[in-house]
Enzyme design. Structure first.
Site, PDB file in Angstrom:
ATOM      1  N   TRP A 155       1.602   2.219  -8.893  1.00 39.99           N
ATOM      2  CA  TRP A 155       1.611   3.678  -9.431  1.00 39.99           C
ATOM      3  C   TRP A 155       2.955   3.534 -10.057  1.00 39.99           C
ATOM      4  O   TRP A 155       3.275   3.853 -11.168  1.00 39.99           O
ATOM      5  CB  TRP A 155       1.568   4.589  -8.420  1.00 39.99           C
ATOM      6  CG  TRP A 155       1.629   6.200  -8.879  1.00 39.99           C
ATOM      7  CD1 TRP A 155       1.522   6.349 -10.254  1.00 39.99           C
ATOM      8  CD2 TRP A 155       1.823   7.320  -8.346  1.00 39.99           C
ATOM      9  NE1 TRP A 155       1.773   7.708 -10.599  1.00 39.99           N
ATOM     10  CE2 TRP A 155       1.847   8.267  -9.364  1.00 39.99           C
ATOM     11  CE3 TRP A 155       1.801   7.611  -7.013  1.00 39.99           C
ATOM     12  CZ2 TRP A 155       1.678   9.667  -8.894  1.00 39.99           C
ATOM     13  CZ3 TRP A 155       2.036   8.869  -6.547  1.00 39.99           C
ATOM     14  CH2 TRP A 155       2.053   9.730  -7.579  1.00 39.99           C
ATOM     15  N   HIS A 164       7.103  -7.252  -1.969  1.00 41.18           N
ATOM     16  CA  HIS A 164       6.673  -6.595  -0.837  1.00 41.18           C
ATOM     17  C   HIS A 164       7.652  -7.237   0.574  1.00 41.18           C
ATOM     18  O   HIS A 164       7.391  -7.233   1.544  1.00 41.18           O
ATOM     19  CB  HIS A 164       5.349  -6.526  -0.300  1.00 41.18           C
ATOM     20  CG  HIS A 164       4.434  -6.008  -1.212  1.00 41.18           C
ATOM     21  ND1 HIS A 164       4.459  -5.043  -1.559  1.00 41.18           N
ATOM     22  CD2 HIS A 164       3.221  -6.728  -1.481  1.00 41.18           C
ATOM     23  CE1 HIS A 164       3.250  -4.796  -2.512  1.00 41.18           C
ATOM     24  NE2 HIS A 164       2.505  -5.651  -2.338  1.00 41.18           N
ATOM     25  N   LYS A 196       0.790  -1.220  -0.018  1.00 40.69           N
ATOM     26  CA  LYS A 196       0.037  -0.272  -0.059  1.00 40.69           C
ATOM     27  C   LYS A 196       0.910   1.236   0.177  1.00 40.69           C
ATOM     28  O   LYS A 196       0.476   2.381   0.442  1.00 40.69           O
ATOM     29  CB  LYS A 196      -0.904   0.044   1.150  1.00 40.69           C
ATOM     30  CG  LYS A 196      -1.903  -1.080   1.246  1.00 40.69           C
ATOM     31  CD  LYS A 196      -2.256  -1.683  -0.008  1.00 40.69           C
ATOM     32  CE  LYS A 196      -3.366  -0.829  -0.573  1.00 40.69           C
ATOM     33  NZ  LYS A 196      -3.911  -1.696  -1.785  1.00 40.69           N
ATOM     34  N   MET A 198      -5.250   5.694 -14.300  1.00 37.91           N
ATOM     35  CA  MET A 198      -5.353   4.293 -13.747  1.00 37.91           C
ATOM     36  C   MET A 198      -6.529   3.814 -13.337  1.00 37.91           C
ATOM     37  O   MET A 198      -6.883   2.654 -13.241  1.00 37.91           O
ATOM     38  CB  MET A 198      -4.151   4.113 -12.588  1.00 37.91           C
ATOM     39  CG  MET A 198      -2.762   4.458 -13.177  1.00 37.91           C
ATOM     40  SD  MET A 198      -1.242   4.226 -11.985  1.00 37.91           S
ATOM     41  CE  MET A 198      -1.693   2.500 -11.440  1.00 37.91           C
ATOM     42  N   ARG A 240       6.275   5.087   1.690  1.00 39.14           N
ATOM     43  CA  ARG A 240       4.974   6.202   1.917  1.00 39.14           C
ATOM     44  C   ARG A 240       4.811   6.340   3.573  1.00 39.14           C
ATOM     45  O   ARG A 240       5.152   5.367   4.450  1.00 39.14           O
ATOM     46  CB  ARG A 240       3.729   5.373   1.324  1.00 39.14           C
ATOM     47  CG  ARG A 240       2.580   6.351   1.307  1.00 39.14           C
ATOM     48  CD  ARG A 240       1.324   5.646   0.751  1.00 39.14           C
ATOM     49  NE  ARG A 240       0.196   6.580   0.439  1.00 39.14           N
ATOM     50  CZ  ARG A 240      -0.967   6.133   0.188  1.00 39.14           C
ATOM     51  NH1 ARG A 240      -1.291   4.885  -0.191  1.00 39.14           N
ATOM     52  NH2 ARG A 240      -1.932   7.045   0.143  1.00 39.14           N
ATOM     53  N   SER A 243       0.011   7.771 -16.395  1.00 41.82           N
ATOM     54  CA  SER A 243       0.205   7.078 -14.912  1.00 41.82           C
ATOM     55  C   SER A 243      -0.605   7.962 -13.707  1.00 41.82           C
ATOM     56  O   SER A 243      -0.529   7.835 -12.626  1.00 41.82           O
ATOM     57  CB  SER A 243       1.608   7.101 -14.731  1.00 41.82           C
ATOM     58  OG  SER A 243       2.031   8.596 -14.572  1.00 41.82           O
ATOM     59  N   SER A 301      -4.598   3.221   3.938  1.00 44.65           N
ATOM     60  CA  SER A 301      -5.095   2.356   2.841  1.00 44.65           C
ATOM     61  C   SER A 301      -5.187   0.956   2.987  1.00 44.65           C
ATOM     62  O   SER A 301      -6.237   0.344   2.215  1.00 44.65           O
ATOM     63  CB  SER A 301      -3.635   2.766   1.875  1.00 44.65           C
ATOM     64  OG  SER A 301      -4.019   1.925   0.540  1.00 44.65           O
TER      65      SER A 301
HETATM   66  S1  PPS Z   1      -0.752  -2.835  -3.081  1.00 43.14           S
HETATM   67  O1  PPS Z   1      -1.974  -3.783  -3.125  1.00 43.14           O
HETATM   68  O2  PPS Z   1       0.192  -3.367  -1.973  1.00 43.14           O
HETATM   69  O3  PPS Z   1       0.097  -3.203  -4.171  1.00 43.14           O
HETATM   70  O4  PPS Z   1      -1.097  -1.362  -3.154  1.00 43.14           O
HETATM   71  P1  PPS Z   1      -0.006  -0.270  -3.668  1.00 43.14           P
HETATM   72  O5  PPS Z   1      -0.249  -0.360  -5.056  1.00 43.14           O
HETATM   73  O6  PPS Z   1       1.498  -0.302  -3.113  1.00 43.14           O
HETATM   74  O7  PPS Z   1      -0.803   1.021  -3.043  1.00 43.14           O
HETATM   75  C1  PPS Z   1      -2.122   1.200  -3.294  1.00 43.14           C
HETATM   76  C2  PPS Z   1      -2.236   2.739  -3.068  1.00 43.14           C
HETATM   77  O8  PPS Z   1      -1.550   3.765  -3.952  1.00 43.14           O
HETATM   78  C3  PPS Z   1      -2.544   4.527  -4.563  1.00 43.14           C
HETATM   79  N1  PPS Z   1      -2.295   4.841  -6.277  1.00 43.14           N
HETATM   80  C4  PPS Z   1      -2.038   6.125  -6.457  1.00 43.14           C
HETATM   81  N2  PPS Z   1      -1.759   7.168  -5.890  1.00 43.14           N
HETATM   82  C5  PPS Z   1      -1.534   8.387  -6.534  1.00 43.14           C
HETATM   83  N3  PPS Z   1      -1.568   8.198  -8.180  1.00 43.14           N
HETATM   84  C6  PPS Z   1      -1.557   7.033  -8.657  1.00 43.14           C
HETATM   85  N4  PPS Z   1      -1.522   7.027 -10.326  1.00 43.14           N
HETATM   86  C7  PPS Z   1      -1.805   6.134  -7.935  1.00 43.14           C
HETATM   87  N5  PPS Z   1      -1.784   4.574  -8.369  1.00 43.14           N
HETATM   88  C8  PPS Z   1      -2.272   4.098  -6.904  1.00 43.14           C
HETATM   89  C9  PPS Z   1      -3.755   3.878  -4.386  1.00 43.14           C
HETATM   90  O9  PPS Z   1      -4.729   4.766  -4.442  1.00 43.14           O
HETATM   91  C10 PPS Z   1      -3.545   3.321  -2.896  1.00 43.14           C
HETATM   92  O10 PPS Z   1      -3.657   4.610  -2.066  1.00 43.14           O
HETATM   93  P2  PPS Z   1      -5.059   4.863  -1.219  1.00 43.14           P
HETATM   94  O11 PPS Z   1      -4.760   5.790  -0.124  1.00 43.14           O
HETATM   95  O12 PPS Z   1      -5.781   3.654  -0.660  1.00 43.14           O
HETATM   96  O13 PPS Z   1      -5.866   5.551  -2.122  1.00 43.14           O
END
Ligand code: PPS
Length: 285
Positions: free
Chosen positions: A49, A99, A44, A223, A121, A218, A129
């Protein structure tokens, strides 16, 4: 229904997607190759991204790849049952994600020139999240409330263990030339600057129009609309309640969910567990 965990070296993994045997293979048999590019994160933290950005850098902004191949195939998840065989049979140069904490990763990484990007993060936002994401799946134990999840998170009693240990562990590699540390908060504040940093690290160059395409495809909205990236293709067996990876994509959402007492306790634990890092190490502090 209570979710089953696979325990490995005291760390919990979701039995539904990760086998002990795979974790053993990664540590003892898996060989990192010089040409590999590895994306490492605590869950998370913005993994997908970063994957989307790296894929778009590789195609110079052409979205065909990310719009036709599920994101978990563009950059397979190393420790997952489906991902491990894909990666060991993949030709170089390989792109994959993990991870895993540093002590469970293949030892071959530490003598390799493979490139690694470690994305961090704010753990408060990671916590929030994760709480909302896992709550829509049957992959982890259901805490029942954010309050309980908060306690579990601070104790490291969650899948992949303690955020603090994960980050401390991987940051021990931060001086290595093949190891790039990025922060979700910097990616949000200056996405273009972060993309340039990634390009420099990978020895890639983007023209201005190509950079605009990487930014466009992106973006959170792009996305969210891309079924290959937004997790709408995740198997129903794992979902209990309309899963969407793209929840908010903001920084500081924890302020909408923590009580004052929780915020104070988190600060205290953060100071204790992350003592010793130079000032300015974590952009949100
Ligand atoms: S996982 O399932 O562990 O692989 O999740 P992960 O991709 O690491 O994290 C998910 C969070 O990343 C946010 N996210 C983004 N934020 C900004 N811009 C873009 N393009 C983007 N893509 C993914 C996603 O919304 C999750 O955060 P939260 O706070 O839940 O919205």
């Amino acid at each position: 229904m209570m979710s089953e965990y696979t325990w490995f070296e005291g760390i919990a993994f979701s039995t539904k997607v990760i086998k002990k045997e795979t974790l053993e293979n990664i540590r003892n048999k898996f060989v990192v190759k010089e040409e590999d590019l590895i994306i490492l994160t605590y869950p998370k933290s913005g993994t997908n991204w970063l994957v989307e950005i790296v894929c778009l850098i590789q195609t110079k902004g052409d979205p065909k790849w990310i719009q036709s191949v599920p994101i978990w195939d563009c950059s397979p998840w190393l420790e997952a049952d489906y991902g491990y065989p894909l990666i060991i049979n993949k030709e170089v140069p390989r792109l994959f994600s993990s991870h895993l904490p540093i002590h469970l990763f293949s030892k071959s990484l530490f003598s390799s020139k493979a490139k690694v990007i470690y994305l961090i993060r704010n753990p408060r936002d990671v916590l929030v999240s994760a709480y909302f994401f896992w709550g829509k799946t049957n992959l982890v134990r259901n805490p029942g409330s954010l309050e309980t999840y908060f306690e579990w998170f601070l104790k490291g009693n969650v899948v992949y263990g303690s955020w603090f240990e994960h980050v401390r562990g991987w940051l021990s590699m931060r001086e290595c030339d093949n190891f790039l540390v990025l922060y979700y908060e910097d990616m949000k504040k200056d996405t273009k600057g972060t993309i340039k940093k990634i390009c420099d690290f990978l020895g890639k160059k983007l023209g201005p129009d190509e950079m605009e395409l990487v930014l466009k495809y992106s973006s959170f909205q792009a996305m969210k609309e891309n079924d290959m990236s937004n997790f709408s293709l995740v198997k129903n067996d794992f979902i209990t309640n309309g899963l969407n990876l793209m929840r908010k994509g903001t920084t500081g959402d924890w302020k909408n969910h923590f009580t004052v007492a929780q915020a104070e306790l988190f600060d205290k634990v953060f100071q204790e567990k992350m003592a010793g890092f130079p000032p300015g190490m974590f952009p949100w502090e």
